[in-house]
Design a protein around this motif. Structure first.
Motif: not given
Lengths: 109, 352
Positions: A42-45, A47-48
């Motif tokens: 995940l680590e925010g990947t 949503y982009p």
């Protein structure tokens, strides 16, 4: 998975594949990816990726009320998205075959 | 009015809330427009609450490095969103100018307050160029403060996050105040822009802004939940406890007066009837402002309490606007209270 570039390349296709099965939302996509082995990616990947797919009109977003309280974005695939997914599957199969050939040759060598 | 995600933040436990507040402050300091911020934080909050329900920890969602998560989270938000933010802020400046000019120019026609018009007009003429320079300066100051906030947010303890947000806001307004206080020293009085120029630019800007942003603003309005509607969606334990106490009080009162026992079903029926009666008041609240204004006009005409028909029309228009706002506010309070009660009655009947 240690190589973020490798992940980036295939994540969009995998997310499209999940969304193509039916309308879904962010957390459910995360859990489905994790169940299929994309652990700790995940680590925010995510949503982009969703933002990029929406900009390209591969997916559409509907704002609805979540049963847990805040507003929730529900994603579903478009015609463009289906075409893109097919193309991704073909490209991925081709690249995987080629890569396996090279790697198997290297093992034999 | 409160944004929807803010209303549901308290559903997070301490651990999730600590992480969410840092991400929230980071995103709020990213100079993005309000619609994008609301959308992103709402989605993230929903994900956090879902993960919490599944017994997960925030680290399994965002990783150990929250800063990296934030950077990745907003990586697709380009300069376009910052520009939208700037355009949103400019919109409010022009609204202030337009409303000020209406008040300054129309009020004296209604009341014998010429002094206000002269003073106000002078102030507006003098300050107009300052406002334009002020927009640039405040934007610059806000960008600096936001950059500092983003740098500090992950180095600050949770208890100090709200203080950091407060300090940023105070520093921002102090800079604005200092700017307006010092401008007279730097700007000569002759440096002036005609008021009509500013008004025309303002009307033009606002017209173009609302036409080009109507879809975005419609989306924002459609999922922006104000406090009144949000409260009416679900009945919380405090309201339940309060209403049950009221039932017990009325039951005891009936017993003391030797009346028939007030059963819970009867209490629910009585409350439902009262709510239905209250809903019928809508027609009254809708037409009352117009009736009041018509009576006021008739009274003024009868006693000759006007200088000209223009003055009478303008004062009536202002009175109508005030009455509409007051009655709308009152109706909203009554409707919300009714909606909560009806929701509570439905819940109790379902559980019986």
């Amino acid at each position: 998975m240690r190589d973020p570039q490798l992940l980036k390349g295939i994540l969009e296709g995998c997310v499209l594949a999940i969304i193509s099965k039916g309308e879904t939302y962010g957390y459910r996509i995360i859990t489905q990816l994790e169940q299929n082995g994309f652990d700790r990616m995940l680590e925010g990947t995510l949503y982009p990726v969703l933002t990029r797919l929406e900009k390209r009109q591969s997916i559409v977003c509907r704002i609805g009320k979540s049963p847990l309280g805040p507003m929730r974005k529900y994603y579903s695939i478009t015609e463009n998205g289906l075409i893109e997914l097919e193309q991704f599957k073909n490209d991925f199969a081709r690249i995987t075959r080629s890569a396996m050939n090279v790697l198997e040759d290297e093992d034999e060598g | 009015m409160r944004d929807s995600y803010v209303f549901y933040k308290d559903r997070l436990n301490d651990r999730f809330l600590s992480v969410f507040e840092k991400i929230e402050l980071f995103i709020l300091s990213c100079d993005m427009d309000k619609v994008t911020v609301e959308s992103k934080l709402s989605e993230l909050l929903d994900t956090f609450i879902s993960a919490q329900e599944d017994g997960r920890t925030p680290e399994t969602l965002v990783g150990e490095d929250v800063k990296a998560f934030c950077r990745m989270f907003i990586s697709e938000c380009s300069w376009k969103y910052r520009l939208l933010n700037l355009l949103d802020n400019i919109r409010w400046v022009f609204w202030v100018i337009l409303c000020s000019s209406i008040i300054i120019d129309i009020l004296p026609l209604v009341y014998e307050a010429k002094g206000i018009s002269e003073l106000g007009g002078m102030l507006l003429a003098l300050k107009t160029p300052y406002l334009i320079v002020g927009i640039c300066l405040t934007g610059f100051v806000a960008t600096i403060i936001n950059a500092v906030t983003r740098a500090l947010v992950f180095k600050t303890k949770r208890t100090l996050i709200k203080s950091l947000s407060f300090v940023s806001t105070v520093v921002y307004f102090v800079c604005i105040f200092l700017f307006f206080d010092l401008t007279e020293s730097f700007f000569p009085a002759e440096f002036d822009i005609p008021l009509w120029t500013v008004l025309v630019c303002g009307i033009l800007y606002l017209t173009v802004y609302y036409i080009t942003n109507r879809k975005r603003l419609k989306l924002y309005r459609s999922h922006k939940t104000d406090l009144f509607s949000a409260v009416s969606i679900e009945v919380d334990s405090e309201y339940d406890s309060f209403t049950m106490k009221r039932y017990i009080k009325e039951k005891n009162k009936a017993l003391k007066r030797n009346k028939a026992e007030l059963t819970f079903e009867t209490f629910l029926n009585n409350e439902e009837k009262r709510c239905i009666q209250n809903y019928k008041l809508y027609t009254f609240f809708k037409i009352a402002p117009y009736i009041i204004v018509i009576l006021s006009i008739l009274n003024d005409l009868a006693v000759g309490n006007y200088d000209s028909y223009l003055q009478l029309s303008l004062s009536s228009m202002i009175l109508l606007i005030i009455q509409l706002l007051v009655f709308k506010g009152m109706w909203k309070l009554i409707k919300t209270s009714n909606d909560i009660m009806m929701s509570w009655i439905r819940e109790k009947r379902n559980n019986m």
